[in-house]
Design an enzyme around this catalytic site. Structure first.
Site, PDB file in Angstrom:
ATOM      1  CD  GLU A 172       4.168   7.308  -9.060  1.00  0.00           C
ATOM      2  OE1 GLU A 172       3.833   6.592  -9.844  1.00  0.00           O
ATOM      3  OE2 GLU A 172       4.268   6.999  -7.785  1.00  0.00           O
ATOM      4  CG  ASP A 189       5.408   4.733  -4.158  1.00  0.00           C
ATOM      5  OD1 ASP A 189       5.600   4.593  -5.272  1.00  0.00           O
ATOM      6  OD2 ASP A 189       5.209   3.380  -3.615  1.00  0.00           O
ATOM      7  NE  ARG A 215      -3.007   8.564  -5.545  1.00  0.00           N
ATOM      8  CZ  ARG A 215      -3.552   8.137  -4.764  1.00  0.00           C
ATOM      9  NH1 ARG A 215      -4.136   8.445  -3.557  1.00  0.00           N
ATOM     10  NH2 ARG A 215      -3.464   6.581  -4.782  1.00  0.00           N
ATOM     11  CG  ASP A 224       4.340   3.048 -12.272  1.00  0.00           C
ATOM     12  OD1 ASP A 224       3.145   2.661 -12.465  1.00  0.00           O
ATOM     13  OD2 ASP A 224       4.595   4.194 -11.504  1.00  0.00           O
ATOM     14  CG  ASP A 261       6.809   4.619  -8.868  1.00  0.00           C
ATOM     15  OD1 ASP A 261       7.514   5.680  -8.292  1.00  0.00           O
ATOM     16  OD2 ASP A 261       5.561   4.100  -8.358  1.00  0.00           O
ATOM     17  CE  LYS A 320       1.769   5.665 -12.435  1.00  0.00           C
ATOM     18  NZ  LYS A 320       1.525   4.911 -11.255  1.00  0.00           N
ATOM     19  CE  LYS A 323       6.931   2.061  -6.522  1.00  0.00           C
ATOM     20  NZ  LYS A 323       5.518   1.640  -5.856  1.00  0.00           N
TER      21      LYS A 323
END
EC number: 3.4.11.1
Length: 510
Positions: free
Chosen positions: A360, A358, A362, A299, A281, A276, A288
């Site tokens: 995202e 959020d 996956r 991230d 993010d 990933k 968030k």
């Protein structure tokens, strides 16, 4: 920062003309905690005429793991400074615990910042155990002194440069097995340090295109095959998850594939690594909280680890075919961002109902994993800073692990060897049931917006993108990939490089 040079020496440690010499120190519980110099320090202890441990005790040394005590030698040995690093209780076997050695070497080298040349007279082992003991000390020493170069415009007062040269004392400095371990340690440490560098970069610098460009530049001349898909290619190729997450940002997404094929190996095992790479993010439309959001620059730690692993694989040349898939995007809120309620068609044709932008990670990983399976692989290992549920459940050192029995077993065993532990978690049917959608194939999160089993929801979702017959594992590194506290052992503040060493150990085991 440049990695220290590394060499082996077999000169008497007491006679080594270096800036500082490092020895190990044990405590003896059965002797009321009396101190005992670890193996490798015999000649140095003798030079102090039996007074070394008493002097160290007066300085506060207890032998506790990772504890560092400095002592001016005043000419007693050739090195002007002695560092005693705690290695815990006196070992019952031939050598101390490998992770204790690894952390001790890292703590000692970091404490010696400002020294030009440092020698380590730490424990070795008999022939059967020599390689793993040597590997632990080498990796700890090379990683403990890491420091991100940073962007300061003026020198920081009191900040000393990391150690420039490391010399490790061994029984025979010409031993081919030991020399091979030095070469391997240099490659592995370089990969971990590069991962840390990428993770520590500010997000305005390391946006998706820049991250992809740096990976391509690092792969130049290594023999790796490189493929980069830009935003238009991703849209044309049906990578709906990566496109959806990346379309809210002015910095468009990328998918980078790195491939290594061993020479002279017929029908090698095939391993796909997926990472990933969310360079920042915000949570997107499901934004968030602002507190701590700066840490979301990390991230992309999974993609950084996978890319660096492929670079190390190209140097180590194992007899396994390895490909890395890096799903890189920036998750931003804007007029073009994807929304809760959207239905996204993924690379493998599955349609996903979005409930939380959020979640995202996956989405981009589903596409990358499906692509890896479409290309053909025997094993798929994916790593990501996927869920806060991992940190809540397992803390900051233990990764969450889900997947098929064989693949998770390989990850678990490799992590235990290198000091990157993981814990197997289930993929329950009731969690999957809670992700049923009335209008699509699956909901991205629990349909009732329930965060129960949050980490497990991520694994259950990703399983949908693994082809039948592929052994697979999902490694959630939300906690272990980024260290926010003070430096400890061979971890420094910021990116840790987890799970690069696990991946390399795993590939070697195959």
């Amino acid at each position: 920062m440049t990695q220290p040079s590394l060499s082996l020496v077999d000169t008497d440690p007491a006679e080594l003309a270096v800036d500082a010499i490092v020895i190990g120190l044990h405590s003896q519980p059965e002797e009321d905690g009396a101190l005992l110099p670890a193996a490798g320090a015999e000649s140095i202890a003798a030079a102090f005429d039996g007074k070394l441990t008493a002097t160290l005790a007066l300085l506060g040394a207890s032998g506790a793991p990772g504890e560092v005590t400095k002592l001016a030698t005043l000419g007693t040995v050739a090195a002007p400074l002695l560092i005693a690093v705690g290695l815990g209780n006196e070992p019952t076997g031939p050598a101390p615990d490998l992770e204790t050695l690894r952390r001790g070497a890292g703590a000692a080298v970091r404490a010696l910042a400002g020294s030009r040349t440092v020698a380590l007279a730490l424990p070795s082992a008999d022939d059967a155990d020599a390689a793993p003991v040597l590997r632990a000390v080498l990796e700890g020493a090379l990683l403990g002194g890491y420091r991100f170069a940073g962007y300061k415009t003026k020198p920081q007062k009191g900040r000393r440069d990391p150690v420039g040269e490391l010399r490790l004392h061994v029984p025979d400095a010409t031993d081919e097995t030991a020399l091979a371990e030095v070469r391997r340690a240099e490659v592995v440490a370089r990969a971990v340090r590069l991962t840390r560098d990428w993770v520590n970069e500010p997000p305005n610098v390391l946006q998706p295109a820049e991250f992809a460009d740096r990976i391509v530049a690092a792969a130049e001349g290594t023999g790796l095959e490189v493929e980069v898909l830009d935003f238009e290619a991703l849209k044309a190729g049906g990578y709906g998850g990566i496109v959806a997450v990346g379309q809210g940002s002015e910095a468009p997404p990328r998918l980078v594939k790195l491939s290594y094929t061993p020479e002279g190996v017929s029908d090698p095992k095939r391993v796909a690594l997926v990472g990933k790479g969310i360079t920042f993010d915000t949570g997107g439309v499901s934004i968030k909280p602002s507190a701590g959001m700066w840490e979301m620059k990390s991230d992309m730690a999974g993609a950084a680890a996978v890319a660096a692993t492929l670079l190390a694989v190209a140097a180590l040349k194992p007899g396994v075919a390895v490909s890395g898939y890096l799903a890189i995007a920036e998750n931003m809120p804007s007029g073009s961002a994807y929304r809760p309620g959207d239905v996204i068609t993924m690379f493998n044709g599955k349609r996903v109902e979005v409930f939380n932008t959020d979640a995202e990670g996956r989405m981009v990983l589903g596409d990358a994993m499906a692509r890896a399976c479409a290309d053909g692989t025997d094993y798929l290992f994916e790593t990501s800073t996927l869920t806060g549920g991992q940190v809540i459940s397992l803390g900051k050192r233990i990764s969450g692990l889900m997947g098929s029995d064989e693949a998770t077993g390989l990850v678990e065993a490799a992590g235990a060897v290198v000091g990157e532990p993981s814990w197997r978690m289930p993929l329950p049917d009731d969690v999957r049931k809670g992700m049923e959608s009335e209008i699509a194939d699956i909901c991205q999160t629990n349909a009732n917006l329930d965060r129960a089993g949050h980490m497990l929801q991520g694994g259950v979702f990703l399983r949908e993108f693994v082809a039948e017959g592929v052994e697979w594992a999902h490694i959630d590194i939300a906690g272990p990939s980024y260290h926010t506290g003070e430096a400890t052992g061979y971890w420094t503040k910021g990116g840790t490089g987890v799970p690069v060493r696990t991946f390399l150990q795993l590939i070697e085991s195959l």
